[in-house]
Design a protein around this motif. Structure first.
Motif, PDB file in Angstrom:
ATOM      1  N   ARG A  52      42.904  61.539  63.562  1.00  0.00           N
ATOM      2  CA  ARG A  52      42.208  60.748  64.582  1.00  0.00           C
ATOM      3  C   ARG A  52      42.215  59.265  64.216  1.00  0.00           C
ATOM      4  O   ARG A  52      42.343  58.389  65.097  1.00  0.00           O
ATOM      5  N   ILE A  53      42.062  58.988  62.913  1.00  0.00           N
ATOM      6  CA  ILE A  53      42.140  57.578  62.468  1.00  0.00           C
ATOM      7  C   ILE A  53      43.501  57.003  62.814  1.00  0.00           C
ATOM      8  O   ILE A  53      43.614  55.859  63.309  1.00  0.00           O
ATOM      9  N   ASN A  54      44.550  57.757  62.564  1.00  0.00           N
ATOM     10  CA  ASN A  54      45.908  57.284  62.877  1.00  0.00           C
ATOM     11  C   ASN A  54      46.081  57.045  64.378  1.00  0.00           C
ATOM     12  O   ASN A  54      46.740  56.071  64.806  1.00  0.00           O
ATOM     13  N   LYS A  55      45.503  57.934  65.177  1.00  0.00           N
ATOM     14  CA  LYS A  55      45.615  57.762  66.627  1.00  0.00           C
ATOM     15  C   LYS A  55      44.883  56.505  67.100  1.00  0.00           C
ATOM     16  O   LYS A  55      45.367  55.765  67.978  1.00  0.00           O
ATOM     17  N   TYR A  56      43.660  56.266  66.553  1.00  0.00           N
ATOM     18  CA  TYR A  56      42.928  55.055  66.909  1.00  0.00           C
ATOM     19  C   TYR A  56      43.678  53.816  66.437  1.00  0.00           C
ATOM     20  O   TYR A  56      43.625  52.760  67.078  1.00  0.00           O
ATOM     21  N   GLU A  57      44.395  53.956  65.331  1.00  0.00           N
ATOM     22  CA  GLU A  57      45.228  52.838  64.845  1.00  0.00           C
ATOM     23  C   GLU A  57      46.320  52.531  65.872  1.00  0.00           C
ATOM     24  O   GLU A  57      46.558  51.355  66.221  1.00  0.00           O
ATOM     25  N   GLU A  58      46.995  53.577  66.351  1.00  0.00           N
ATOM     26  CA  GLU A  58      48.055  53.386  67.343  1.00  0.00           C
ATOM     27  C   GLU A  58      47.476  52.881  68.670  1.00  0.00           C
ATOM     28  O   GLU A  58      48.081  52.015  69.346  1.00  0.00           O
ATOM     29  N   ALA A  59      46.290  53.419  69.028  1.00  0.00           N
ATOM     30  CA  ALA A  59      45.659  52.977  70.276  1.00  0.00           C
ATOM     31  C   ALA A  59      45.270  51.504  70.197  1.00  0.00           C
ATOM     32  O   ALA A  59      45.379  50.743  71.189  1.00  0.00           O
ATOM     33  N   THR A  60      44.785  51.077  69.037  1.00  0.00           N
ATOM     34  CA  THR A  60      44.417  49.674  68.840  1.00  0.00           C
ATOM     35  C   THR A  60      45.637  48.783  68.996  1.00  0.00           C
ATOM     36  O   THR A  60      45.591  47.703  69.652  1.00  0.00           O
ATOM     37  N   LYS A  61      46.764  49.193  68.405  1.00  0.00           N
ATOM     38  CA  LYS A  61      48.005  48.420  68.528  1.00  0.00           C
ATOM     39  C   LYS A  61      48.442  48.331  69.996  1.00  0.00           C
ATOM     40  O   LYS A  61      48.871  47.263  70.480  1.00  0.00           O
ATOM     41  N   ALA A  62      48.329  49.454  70.700  1.00  0.00           N
ATOM     42  CA  ALA A  62      48.725  49.467  72.115  1.00  0.00           C
ATOM     43  C   ALA A  62      47.833  48.547  72.936  1.00  0.00           C
ATOM     44  O   ALA A  62      48.304  47.825  73.847  1.00  0.00           O
ATOM     45  N   ALA A  63      46.507  48.539  72.638  1.00  0.00           N
ATOM     46  CA  ALA A  63      45.580  47.680  73.369  1.00  0.00           C
ATOM     47  C   ALA A  63      45.877  46.207  73.114  1.00  0.00           C
ATOM     48  O   ALA A  63      45.786  45.358  74.020  1.00  0.00           O
ATOM     49  N   LEU A  64      46.227  45.873  71.876  1.00  0.00           N
ATOM     50  CA  LEU A  64      46.568  44.488  71.544  1.00  0.00           C
ATOM     51  C   LEU A  64      47.831  44.048  72.269  1.00  0.00           C
ATOM     52  O   LEU A  64      47.945  42.889  72.713  1.00  0.00           O
ATOM     53  N   GLN A 111      38.821  46.442  70.537  1.00  0.00           N
ATOM     54  CA  GLN A 111      37.596  46.422  69.739  1.00  0.00           C
ATOM     55  C   GLN A 111      36.943  47.821  69.687  1.00  0.00           C
ATOM     56  O   GLN A 111      36.442  48.248  68.641  1.00  0.00           O
ATOM     57  N   THR A 112      36.942  48.502  70.827  1.00  0.00           N
ATOM     58  CA  THR A 112      36.358  49.847  70.879  1.00  0.00           C
ATOM     59  C   THR A 112      37.114  50.803  69.966  1.00  0.00           C
ATOM     60  O   THR A 112      36.513  51.582  69.202  1.00  0.00           O
ATOM     61  N   PHE A 113      38.443  50.715  70.034  1.00  0.00           N
ATOM     62  CA  PHE A 113      39.257  51.604  69.195  1.00  0.00           C
ATOM     63  C   PHE A 113      39.054  51.312  67.711  1.00  0.00           C
ATOM     64  O   PHE A 113      38.983  52.232  66.886  1.00  0.00           O
ATOM     65  N   VAL A 114      38.961  50.028  67.388  1.00  0.00           N
ATOM     66  CA  VAL A 114      38.761  49.648  65.977  1.00  0.00           C
ATOM     67  C   VAL A 114      37.412  50.160  65.468  1.00  0.00           C
ATOM     68  O   VAL A 114      37.287  50.652  64.342  1.00  0.00           O
ATOM     69  N   LYS A 115      36.389  50.022  66.334  1.00  0.00           N
ATOM     70  CA  LYS A 115      35.058  50.504  65.944  1.00  0.00           C
ATOM     71  C   LYS A 115      35.095  52.011  65.677  1.00  0.00           C
ATOM     72  O   LYS A 115      34.533  52.504  64.680  1.00  0.00           O
ATOM     73  N   GLN A 116      35.724  52.785  66.569  1.00  0.00           N
ATOM     74  CA  GLN A 116      35.852  54.228  66.382  1.00  0.00           C
ATOM     75  C   GLN A 116      36.623  54.559  65.099  1.00  0.00           C
ATOM     76  O   GLN A 116      36.265  55.486  64.349  1.00  0.00           O
ATOM     77  N   LYS A 117      37.657  53.750  64.876  1.00  0.00           N
ATOM     78  CA  LYS A 117      38.489  53.956  63.683  1.00  0.00           C
ATOM     79  C   LYS A 117      37.670  53.716  62.415  1.00  0.00           C
ATOM     80  O   LYS A 117      37.749  54.483  61.441  1.00  0.00           O
ATOM     81  N   LEU A 118      36.837  52.636  62.413  1.00  0.00           N
ATOM     82  CA  LEU A 118      36.024  52.316  61.233  1.00  0.00           C
ATOM     83  C   LEU A 118      34.976  53.415  60.979  1.00  0.00           C
ATOM     84  O   LEU A 118      34.706  53.768  59.829  1.00  0.00           O
TER      85      LEU A 118
END
Length: 223
Positions: free
Chosen positions: A67-79, A88-95
């Protein structure tokens, strides 16, 4: 030896054997081995439960990492989409997941330490049980030898089941019965032939030379 004294010896002997049986060191050691083997089984079950628990936590860790890896990829896609709010939401979930991952790894470490402690105790207990079984076999052999030696020594010392039988006294009793039989034999009525035979057998035998000398002396006395 009197009847009551012999009876007391029998009772005492049986009582001592009963007490010895109650205090059988082999049975006591066997009981201790059974108890420790039960502890060993319980420890192995507990260890198996810990191992199963750790496996579950490892699976949980794997899911968190995915799930951390997915949020990492989602964060990259959002950027890439310049969607800052989503990023920001994805990064927060990832943290949050990374914090949970650290806690999960700590739980795994604690469980693994517990497992190792239990494994060490199991190993020590197995060694102890093995030593006790070897000692049991050794003691059983020594007891067998000791019992044989004791039986032999008791027999030689007159302390076994004979309970003080005196062989000399027994021999005297047998001799007395034999003499009694001979006396009865002598008292039996004798027939005429037996009386004559006895008289003849008991008559003194005169030597020929002695008889000749007697005859010579008699002739000389007549002159």
């Amino acid at each position: 030896m009197g009847f009551f004294k012999r009876l007391k010896n029998v009772v005492d002997a049986k009582a001592n054997k009963a007490l010895d049986k109650c205090e059988d060191p082999i049975e006591m050691l066997e009981l201790s081995i059974v108890k420790k083997e039960k502890l060993l089984q319980d420890a192995k079950k507990q260890c198996a439960n810990f191992i199963a628990s750790v496996d579950s936590i490892r699976n949980e860790k794997k899911d968190i990492q995915e799930r951390i890896n997915k949020y990492e990829e989602a964060t990259k896609a959002a950027l890439l989409k310049e969607d800052v709010e989503k990023a920001q939401t994805f990064v927060k979930q990832k943290l949050d997941l990374e914090t949970k991952l650290v806690s999960t790894e700590s739980r795994i470490k604690d469980q693994e330490e517990q497992i190792q402690l239990i494994k060490n105790k199991i190993q020590d207990l197995e060694i102890e049980v093995s030593k006790m079984k070897s000692k049991k076999q050794e003691l059983a052999t020594r007891i067998d030898v000791a019992e044989i030696n004791n039986e032999i020594n008791e027999t030689l010392a007159g302390l076994s089941d004979d309970h003080g039988i005196n062989l000399d006294e027994l021999e005297k009793k047998v001799t007395q019965k034999e003499n009694y039989g001979k006396a009865l034999e002598d008292l039996k009525p004798k027939n005429e032939d037996e009386i004559l035979d006895e008289y003849i057998n008991n008559s003194p035998v005169v030597d020929d030379k002695v008889q000749q000398e007697l005859d010579r002396i008699k002739e000389q006395m007549k002159k």
